[in-house]
Design a protein around this motif. Structure first.
Motif, PDB file in Angstrom:
ATOM      1  N   THR A  99     -13.633  56.790 -29.506  1.00 60.51           N
ATOM      2  CA  THR A  99     -12.369  56.441 -30.153  1.00 60.51           C
ATOM      3  C   THR A  99     -11.928  57.541 -31.111  1.00 60.51           C
ATOM      4  O   THR A  99     -10.739  57.900 -31.171  1.00 60.51           O
ATOM      5  CB  THR A  99     -12.502  55.112 -30.915  1.00 60.51           C
ATOM      6  N   ALA A 127     -12.117  49.087 -22.695  1.00 57.56           N
ATOM      7  CA  ALA A 127     -11.332  48.242 -23.596  1.00 57.56           C
ATOM      8  C   ALA A 127     -12.025  46.903 -23.843  1.00 57.56           C
ATOM      9  O   ALA A 127     -12.097  46.423 -24.992  1.00 57.56           O
ATOM     10  CB  ALA A 127      -9.935  48.022 -23.009  1.00 57.56           C
ATOM     11  N   ARG A 128     -12.548  46.290 -22.807  1.00 60.08           N
ATOM     12  CA  ARG A 128     -13.215  44.987 -22.967  1.00 60.08           C
ATOM     13  C   ARG A 128     -14.476  45.107 -23.812  1.00 60.08           C
ATOM     14  O   ARG A 128     -14.746  44.257 -24.666  1.00 60.08           O
ATOM     15  CB  ARG A 128     -13.548  44.410 -21.592  1.00 60.08           C
ATOM     16  N   LEU A 131     -13.586  45.337 -27.459  1.00 58.12           N
ATOM     17  CA  LEU A 131     -13.246  44.051 -28.049  1.00 58.12           C
ATOM     18  C   LEU A 131     -14.484  43.169 -28.207  1.00 58.12           C
ATOM     19  O   LEU A 131     -14.613  42.451 -29.209  1.00 58.12           O
ATOM     20  CB  LEU A 131     -12.189  43.353 -27.193  1.00 58.12           C
ATOM     21  N   LYS A 136     -11.336  47.933 -32.848  1.00 56.59           N
ATOM     22  CA  LYS A 136      -9.904  48.098 -32.608  1.00 56.59           C
ATOM     23  C   LYS A 136      -9.678  49.029 -31.421  1.00 56.59           C
ATOM     24  O   LYS A 136     -10.327  50.066 -31.302  1.00 56.59           O
ATOM     25  CB  LYS A 136      -9.233  48.681 -33.853  1.00 56.59           C
ATOM     26  N   LEU A 137      -8.751  48.653 -30.563  1.00 63.07           N
ATOM     27  CA  LEU A 137      -8.459  49.483 -29.396  1.00 63.07           C
ATOM     28  C   LEU A 137      -7.656  50.715 -29.804  1.00 63.07           C
ATOM     29  O   LEU A 137      -6.673  50.605 -30.543  1.00 63.07           O
ATOM     30  CB  LEU A 137      -7.657  48.701 -28.365  1.00 63.07           C
ATOM     31  N   SER A 139      -4.865  53.623 -29.148  1.00 60.79           N
ATOM     32  CA  SER A 139      -3.545  53.454 -28.535  1.00 60.79           C
ATOM     33  C   SER A 139      -3.561  53.720 -27.031  1.00 60.79           C
ATOM     34  O   SER A 139      -2.824  53.082 -26.273  1.00 60.79           O
ATOM     35  CB  SER A 139      -2.525  54.368 -29.221  1.00 60.79           C
ATOM     36  N   ASN A 142      -4.661  50.461 -25.383  1.00 60.63           N
ATOM     37  CA  ASN A 142      -3.953  49.233 -25.731  1.00 60.63           C
ATOM     38  C   ASN A 142      -2.639  49.198 -24.953  1.00 60.63           C
ATOM     39  O   ASN A 142      -1.651  49.817 -25.350  1.00 60.63           O
ATOM     40  CB  ASN A 142      -3.688  49.186 -27.236  1.00 60.63           C
ATOM     41  N   PHE A 144      -0.797  46.496 -24.064  1.00 57.74           N
ATOM     42  CA  PHE A 144       0.053  45.323 -24.248  1.00 57.74           C
ATOM     43  C   PHE A 144       1.506  45.739 -24.470  1.00 57.74           C
ATOM     44  O   PHE A 144       1.815  46.556 -25.332  1.00 57.74           O
ATOM     45  CB  PHE A 144      -0.424  44.489 -25.439  1.00 57.74           C
ATOM     46  N   LYS A 146       3.416  47.470 -22.589  1.00 59.43           N
ATOM     47  CA  LYS A 146       3.833  48.728 -21.959  1.00 59.43           C
ATOM     48  C   LYS A 146       4.330  48.481 -20.538  1.00 59.43           C
ATOM     49  O   LYS A 146       3.768  47.675 -19.791  1.00 59.43           O
ATOM     50  CB  LYS A 146       2.673  49.733 -21.917  1.00 59.43           C
TER      51      LYS A 146
END
Length: 237
Positions: A99, A127-128, A131, A136-137, A139, A142, A144, A146
């Motif tokens: 990250t 990503a999973r 979480l 925190k994902l 950018s 992430n 969502f 898009k």
């Protein structure tokens, strides 16, 4: 379109995964029931849930990441190089380090992540697991809200499909038909669990993962009809 991309804006990556625990016996009773249900369709009547647990690494809910290898192009004074590095060991630590790399060097709109079958495996798996580890994902993972054309991901499998969504081509086969040296000259994905848990050879997994990253970069060069990387251009850091 592929020819217009700046290669320096692409982060090539591959991940290696294993079952979260060494054996089925180490699962809680609740997790055993969940595994039995999750794996029922794939194993059918051929394997018991315990026998099939060796394959648990392919599911992010039952596996973990043991290595993320990345590579990127650099062009300095008209000289091309490809730099490779890996994150390994404790999963939360390697995810945190990965990250940090994204946030520090590959977070701008023009930056892309590239993997083979990445859209179906590597990107969602990372990503999973982030979480699950309460992280925190970044950018770039992430997605969502898009639109499809806003997703900053390249996938060499998707590029090779040319819109044919029935077609699957392994990285090993793709490198063969494109005349690229095979990355599978030691182990393959089916052996990673054994090498990790039974043999304890983490560095061998890293080498395997980095070879896949290099192969993915070579595929992109072939698709752009550019010269393949030579050994002198590859730098491990």
């Amino acid at each position: 379109m592929l020819h217009r991309l700046n290669l320096e804006n692409i982060l090539f990556l591959d991940i290696e995964t294993v079952p979260e625990f060494r054996s089925y016996a180490e699962l809680s009773e609740e997790k055993k029931l969940l595994w039995d249900e999750k794996s029922k369709y794939q194993r059918k009547e051929d394997y018991s849930p315990e026998e099939f647990y060796n394959r648990a690494g392919i599911w992010s809910e039952f596996g973990k990441i043991v290595c993320i290898s990345v590579g990127y192009f650099s062009f300095r004074n008209s000289e091309r190089s490809f730099r490779l590095t890996s994150f390994k060991g404790d999963e939360k630590k390697l995810l945190s380090d990965f990250t940090a790399l994204l946030d520090d060097y590959f977070s701008q709109p023009e930056h892309l992540l590239c993997a083979h079958n990445g859209k179906e495996f590597d990107f969602p798996y990372i990503a999973r697991r982030m979480l699950i580890n309460n992280m925190k994902l970044p950018s770039k993972l992430n997605l969502f809200g898009k639109k499809p054309w806003e997703v900053p991901h390249l996938d060499t499998l998707e590029l090779w499909k040319f819109g044919d969504y029935k077609h699957y081509t392994s990285l090993k086969l793709l490198t063969n038909v494109l005349g690229i040296p095979s990355p599978k000259d030691d182990i393959d994905g089916s052996m990673v669990r054994e090498v990790y848990y039974e043999k304890g050879e983490a560095d061998r997994i890293v080498t395997y993962c980095e070879k896949d990253v290099l192969a993915i970069a070579q595929v992109i060069l072939r698709l752009r009809q550019e010269d393949l990387l030579e050994e002198k251009e590859i730098i491990s850091i």
